[in-house]
Design an enzyme around this catalytic site. Sequence first.
Site, PDB file in Angstrom:
ATOM      1  N   ARG A   1       0.754  -1.363   0.067  1.00 66.42           N
ATOM      2  CA  ARG A   1      -0.056   0.097  -0.058  1.00 66.42           C
ATOM      3  C   ARG A   1       0.828   1.109   0.112  1.00 66.42           C
ATOM      4  O   ARG A   1       1.876   1.367   0.644  1.00 66.42           O
ATOM      5  CB  ARG A   1      -0.919  -0.089   1.058  1.00 66.42           C
ATOM      6  CG  ARG A   1      -1.806  -1.124   1.301  1.00 66.42           C
ATOM      7  CD  ARG A   1      -3.141  -1.132   2.077  1.00 66.42           C
ATOM      8  NE  ARG A   1      -3.591  -2.426   2.327  1.00 66.42           N
ATOM      9  CZ  ARG A   1      -4.538  -2.873   1.272  1.00 66.42           C
ATOM     10  NH1 ARG A   1      -4.890  -1.947   0.319  1.00 66.42           N
ATOM     11  NH2 ARG A   1      -4.827  -4.146   1.468  1.00 66.42           N
ATOM     12  N   ASP A   2       0.605   2.307  -0.841  1.00 64.01           N
ATOM     13  CA  ASP A   2       1.231   3.554  -0.721  1.00 64.01           C
ATOM     14  C   ASP A   2       1.129   4.257   0.586  1.00 64.01           C
ATOM     15  O   ASP A   2      -0.049   4.281   1.214  1.00 64.01           O
ATOM     16  CB  ASP A   2       0.498   4.451  -2.014  1.00 64.01           C
ATOM     17  CG  ASP A   2       1.574   5.643  -2.357  1.00 64.01           C
ATOM     18  OD1 ASP A   2       1.846   5.400  -3.439  1.00 64.01           O
ATOM     19  OD2 ASP A   2       1.565   6.323  -1.367  1.00 64.01           O
ATOM     20  N   ILE A   3       2.238   4.820   0.647  1.00 65.48           N
ATOM     21  CA  ILE A   3       2.132   5.486   2.500  1.00 65.48           C
ATOM     22  C   ILE A   3       1.284   6.511   2.423  1.00 65.48           C
ATOM     23  O   ILE A   3       0.865   6.993   3.332  1.00 65.48           O
ATOM     24  CB  ILE A   3       3.726   5.631   2.659  1.00 65.48           C
ATOM     25  CG1 ILE A   3       4.029   5.720   4.244  1.00 65.48           C
ATOM     26  CG2 ILE A   3       4.115   6.839   2.035  1.00 65.48           C
ATOM     27  CD1 ILE A   3       5.330   5.627   4.473  1.00 65.48           C
TER      28      ILE A   3
ATOM     29  N   ASN B   1       4.076   6.560 -13.690  1.00 65.31           N
ATOM     30  CA  ASN B   1       4.760   7.745 -13.916  1.00 65.31           C
ATOM     31  C   ASN B   1       6.309   7.428 -14.202  1.00 65.31           C
ATOM     32  O   ASN B   1       6.912   6.531 -13.634  1.00 65.31           O
ATOM     33  CB  ASN B   1       4.906   8.595 -12.523  1.00 65.31           C
ATOM     34  CG  ASN B   1       3.498   9.101 -12.244  1.00 65.31           C
ATOM     35  OD1 ASN B   1       2.771   9.611 -12.994  1.00 65.31           O
ATOM     36  ND2 ASN B   1       3.157   9.037 -10.894  1.00 65.31           N
TER      37      ASN B   1
ATOM     38  N   GLU C   1       9.129  10.076  -8.939  1.00 64.23           N
ATOM     39  CA  GLU C   1       9.861  10.216  -7.468  1.00 64.23           C
ATOM     40  C   GLU C   1      10.691   9.096  -7.327  1.00 64.23           C
ATOM     41  O   GLU C   1      11.938   9.216  -6.819  1.00 64.23           O
ATOM     42  CB  GLU C   1       8.866  10.475  -6.599  1.00 64.23           C
ATOM     43  CG  GLU C   1       8.378  11.790  -6.694  1.00 64.23           C
ATOM     44  CD  GLU C   1       7.339  11.879  -5.425  1.00 64.23           C
ATOM     45  OE1 GLU C   1       7.355  11.416  -4.325  1.00 64.23           O
ATOM     46  OE2 GLU C   1       6.199  12.812  -5.538  1.00 64.23           O
ATOM     47  N   VAL C   2      10.344   7.799  -7.335  1.00 64.78           N
ATOM     48  CA  VAL C   2      11.208   6.692  -6.823  1.00 64.78           C
ATOM     49  C   VAL C   2      11.677   6.159  -8.338  1.00 64.78           C
ATOM     50  O   VAL C   2      10.947   5.407  -9.002  1.00 64.78           O
ATOM     51  CB  VAL C   2      10.108   5.945  -6.184  1.00 64.78           C
ATOM     52  CG1 VAL C   2      11.120   4.717  -5.764  1.00 64.78           C
ATOM     53  CG2 VAL C   2       9.627   6.526  -5.000  1.00 64.78           C
TER      54      VAL C   2
ATOM     55  N   HIS D   1       7.193   1.319 -10.847  1.00 63.68           N
ATOM     56  CA  HIS D   1       6.050   0.904  -9.907  1.00 63.68           C
ATOM     57  C   HIS D   1       4.942   1.257 -10.697  1.00 63.68           C
ATOM     58  O   HIS D   1       4.739   2.221 -11.465  1.00 63.68           O
ATOM     59  CB  HIS D   1       5.941   1.523  -8.628  1.00 63.68           C
ATOM     60  CG  HIS D   1       6.343   2.953  -8.722  1.00 63.68           C
ATOM     61  ND1 HIS D   1       7.762   3.447  -8.874  1.00 63.68           N
ATOM     62  CD2 HIS D   1       5.664   3.931  -8.601  1.00 63.68           C
ATOM     63  CE1 HIS D   1       7.588   4.739  -8.782  1.00 63.68           C
ATOM     64  NE2 HIS D   1       6.266   4.911  -8.620  1.00 63.68           N
ATOM     65  N   MET D   2       3.810   0.503 -10.836  1.00 55.92           N
ATOM     66  CA  MET D   2       2.475   1.119 -11.149  1.00 55.92           C
ATOM     67  C   MET D   2       1.770   1.175  -9.827  1.00 55.92           C
ATOM     68  O   MET D   2       1.400   0.276  -9.166  1.00 55.92           O
ATOM     69  CB  MET D   2       1.918  -0.370 -12.087  1.00 55.92           C
ATOM     70  CG  MET D   2       0.433   0.212 -12.577  1.00 55.92           C
ATOM     71  SD  MET D   2       0.124  -1.292 -13.787  1.00 55.92           S
ATOM     72  CE  MET D   2       1.145  -1.077 -15.330  1.00 55.92           C
ATOM     73  N   HIS D   3       1.016   2.354 -10.068  1.00 55.92           N
ATOM     74  CA  HIS D   3      -0.143   2.926  -9.086  1.00 55.92           C
ATOM     75  C   HIS D   3      -1.422   1.839  -9.525  1.00 55.92           C
ATOM     76  O   HIS D   3      -1.736   2.166 -10.757  1.00 55.92           O
ATOM     77  CB  HIS D   3      -0.194   4.286  -8.883  1.00 55.92           C
ATOM     78  CG  HIS D   3       0.879   5.080  -8.677  1.00 55.92           C
ATOM     79  ND1 HIS D   3       1.038   5.689  -7.297  1.00 55.92           N
ATOM     80  CD2 HIS D   3       1.916   5.258  -9.280  1.00 55.92           C
ATOM     81  CE1 HIS D   3       2.395   6.364  -7.379  1.00 55.92           C
ATOM     82  NE2 HIS D   3       2.870   6.157  -8.363  1.00 55.92           N
TER      83      HIS D   3
END
Length: 123
Positions: A33-35, A95, A103-104, A108-110
């Site tokens: 889970r995204d923080i 992104n 950013e990271v 990664h896929m949201h």
Amino acid sequence: MPEYDDQNIFARILRGEIPNDTVTETEHTLVFRDIRPQAPVHLLVIPKGPYVSLDDFAANASDAELVDFMRTVAKVSRDEGVSIDAGAGFRAVANTGEHGVQEVPHFHMHILGGRVLGRMLPE
Ligand code: 5GP
């Protein structure tokens, strides 16, 4: 392609140096889970391999990693109740690079869902 930085935050999560709220894990893929969630469901799906971005992953990952990643997206979207079959849909976002405001620097896929998300970009 920029060189992979193994000190990025997701590399540290993969090594167990930083805790995370894991949703599921397979041989090649981790979902947590995204923080800072932007929706009731906000997952991050990442490959375990050292890929900087979506284009790096798409070009250089093995078939097994690519298939595992996409099947995991299908599984978690269903399990979290946001897939077309189990819910009302979701948005998948990757992104990428400077213009994508990534950013990271670990691909990664949201997966965002659980509410109507509005238009993707302001008109
Ligand atoms: P990006 O802007 O690179 O597409 O998204 C990076 C995402 O990672 C952001 O949504 C941010 O909230 C999330 N994030 C950054 N650091 C951490 C962390 O330590 N743990 C978790 N779970 N998510 C993080």
